[in-house]
Design a protein around this motif. Sequence first.
Motif, PDB file in Angstrom:
ATOM      1  N   ALA A  46       0.761  -1.076   0.078  1.00  0.00           N
ATOM      2  CA  ALA A  46      -0.155   0.038   0.000  1.00  0.00           C
ATOM      3  C   ALA A  46       0.959   1.151   0.058  1.00  0.00           C
ATOM      4  O   ALA A  46       0.570   2.353  -0.645  1.00  0.00           O
ATOM      5  N   GLU A  47       1.999   1.300   0.954  1.00  0.00           N
ATOM      6  CA  GLU A  47       2.720   2.243   0.746  1.00  0.00           C
ATOM      7  C   GLU A  47       3.708   2.604  -0.552  1.00  0.00           C
ATOM      8  O   GLU A  47       4.118   3.634  -1.071  1.00  0.00           O
ATOM      9  N   LEU A  83       5.400   8.633   1.812  1.00  0.00           N
ATOM     10  CA  LEU A  83       4.870   7.763   2.751  1.00  0.00           C
ATOM     11  C   LEU A  83       3.814   8.375   3.881  1.00  0.00           C
ATOM     12  O   LEU A  83       3.980   9.148   4.070  1.00  0.00           O
ATOM     13  N   SER A  84       2.813   7.347   4.269  1.00  0.00           N
ATOM     14  CA  SER A  84       1.889   8.264   5.298  1.00  0.00           C
ATOM     15  C   SER A  84       2.831   7.780   6.621  1.00  0.00           C
ATOM     16  O   SER A  84       3.529   6.828   6.810  1.00  0.00           O
ATOM     17  N   ASN A 134       2.018   7.326  -6.443  1.00  0.00           N
ATOM     18  CA  ASN A 134       0.838   8.457  -6.656  1.00  0.00           C
ATOM     19  C   ASN A 134       1.130   9.539  -6.303  1.00  0.00           C
ATOM     20  O   ASN A 134       0.898  10.849  -6.924  1.00  0.00           O
ATOM     21  N   ILE A 135       1.682   9.846  -4.889  1.00  0.00           N
ATOM     22  CA  ILE A 135       1.968  11.375  -4.606  1.00  0.00           C
ATOM     23  C   ILE A 135       3.254  11.498  -3.637  1.00  0.00           C
ATOM     24  O   ILE A 135       3.771  12.540  -3.497  1.00  0.00           O
ATOM     25  N   GLU A 164       2.363   1.985  -3.361  1.00  0.00           N
ATOM     26  CA  GLU A 164       1.193   2.460  -4.613  1.00  0.00           C
ATOM     27  C   GLU A 164       1.227   4.153  -4.033  1.00  0.00           C
ATOM     28  O   GLU A 164       1.044   4.842  -4.752  1.00  0.00           O
ATOM     29  N   ARG A 165       1.249   4.342  -2.570  1.00  0.00           N
ATOM     30  CA  ARG A 165       1.212   5.801  -2.414  1.00  0.00           C
ATOM     31  C   ARG A 165       2.400   6.419  -2.587  1.00  0.00           C
ATOM     32  O   ARG A 165       2.295   7.801  -3.160  1.00  0.00           O
TER      33      ARG A 165
END
Length: 486
Positions: A446-447, A457-458, A453-454, A449-450
């Motif tokens: 998931a990280e 990392l969260s 895209n942006i 893909e994040r």
Amino acid sequence: MSNETYYSILGVSKNASLAEIQDAFAVLVNKYPEDTDAKTNQKLRQAYEVLSNHERRSTYDSLLAETKPPSFTATIQLSRQKMSMSDTAQIFYLLVEITPPTDLLRARKPLNLCLVLDRSTSMQGSRLDSLKTAVNLVIDKLAPDDLISIVSYSDRAEIVLEPTHIHNKNQITRGVRSIQASGGTETFQGLKAGVQQLHKTPLEQYNNHIILLTDGHTYGDADLCIELAQTASATQIGLSAFGLGDEWNDKFLDQLVAPSGGRSAFIQEPAQIIDFLQERIQGLGTIHAQNLRLKKAFPEAITLQYGFKLLPYAQPIKLDGSEISLGNLEGKGALAFLLELLLQPQEHESRITIPVEITSEVSHQNNQTQKIHKQIQIFITENPPKAEPPRDIVKAVRMLNMYRINEKVWEDIEAGHVGVAATRLRHLTTRLLEAGEVQLAQQANAETERLANIGELSEEGRKRLKYGTRAMIGQSMKIEEPNDSL
């Protein structure tokens, strides 16, 4: 008796007063008169003659200290003991396991514990409620002779509870219930007050520790906090730090616990607070040796590159200074750590000696300093025989590499190398799946893909991966018997 001493002959403690020694001798010498038990009577008189004389007793105590068995032992494993001649540098690993003798596992000093609790506005609601519940429950884990104090802080500190014994449970409960959330987060205020509370009792008589729990960034006082942690460590005060949620600074907490070799951890949900506190207090309940440290005395041909504590919990090791802080030997298990070493190019056959010197203060011996000094050797030859590294080292390096990959991802992002970071994350995802860590693999994916895209990392994902891979190390590292002990 193999462990018989003059103190045991008279049936008194090592700290017995002269009057106690005189009374014990008077009773026993009448019980075992010379005409009926000459051998015992003679032993009693020899013991009394030494212990009743101040100078002779001091000399005898010194001899006893020198002949005591070690309070901890160290087993050392090398990934390679025979290495090849080479014009390039070579990496190898050193795994050290430290254990107390089995007959000392029950020895303990009482705990002097201070809980330093963040009560800033962000803690209001379920976080503070869970914290209060957890504190009220975990105090039952303390022994009757332990002391607990509690400090809450926001932009100022408040003494919730002065040092007290566990039998004052109602007082503790009332104090915890009174904590209200408000204000900002200035961790230095809380830590400073916590250290002051611990100093209200004679530190040498206790195992002294602060547990910090926070959910946010501290404002402008991080350097002061780290300096205070260093000063506290020098006075035998340890520190553990738990971050709740995803808005706190994990690097700061790692730096904060490093001077004392303490633990930092990530608490994802408020309901988990109790588990973390219980586990930490259980470990602190039995400390066999305090302030273990490794002397950095590596030969010129060898460079220390990296260090990581494996047991009783996984934690990076700070390598600055002349000594490496390892924390305490606590609980029922061992303390183990792994060092990554670099052998500089070697063009000739040789033998290199690596000194391993570990020092600590032994809790059950009035904090007497004890050292274990060993020397291990590596041999540089033209054609060394092939040998498999010990299983424990293979396992430790495999798990540690996943943690280090995750740390490299963040370094790449900070340096602006987003593409490299994404490649590392994909590699980490694969490695986690191979290790059976499905949830962590999903988080890594998931990280990835994040990141694609942006470009970032969260915070939550970053902490889940960092502390998740770190936890894998501790969970998997149950040290087996080495093939060869050095």
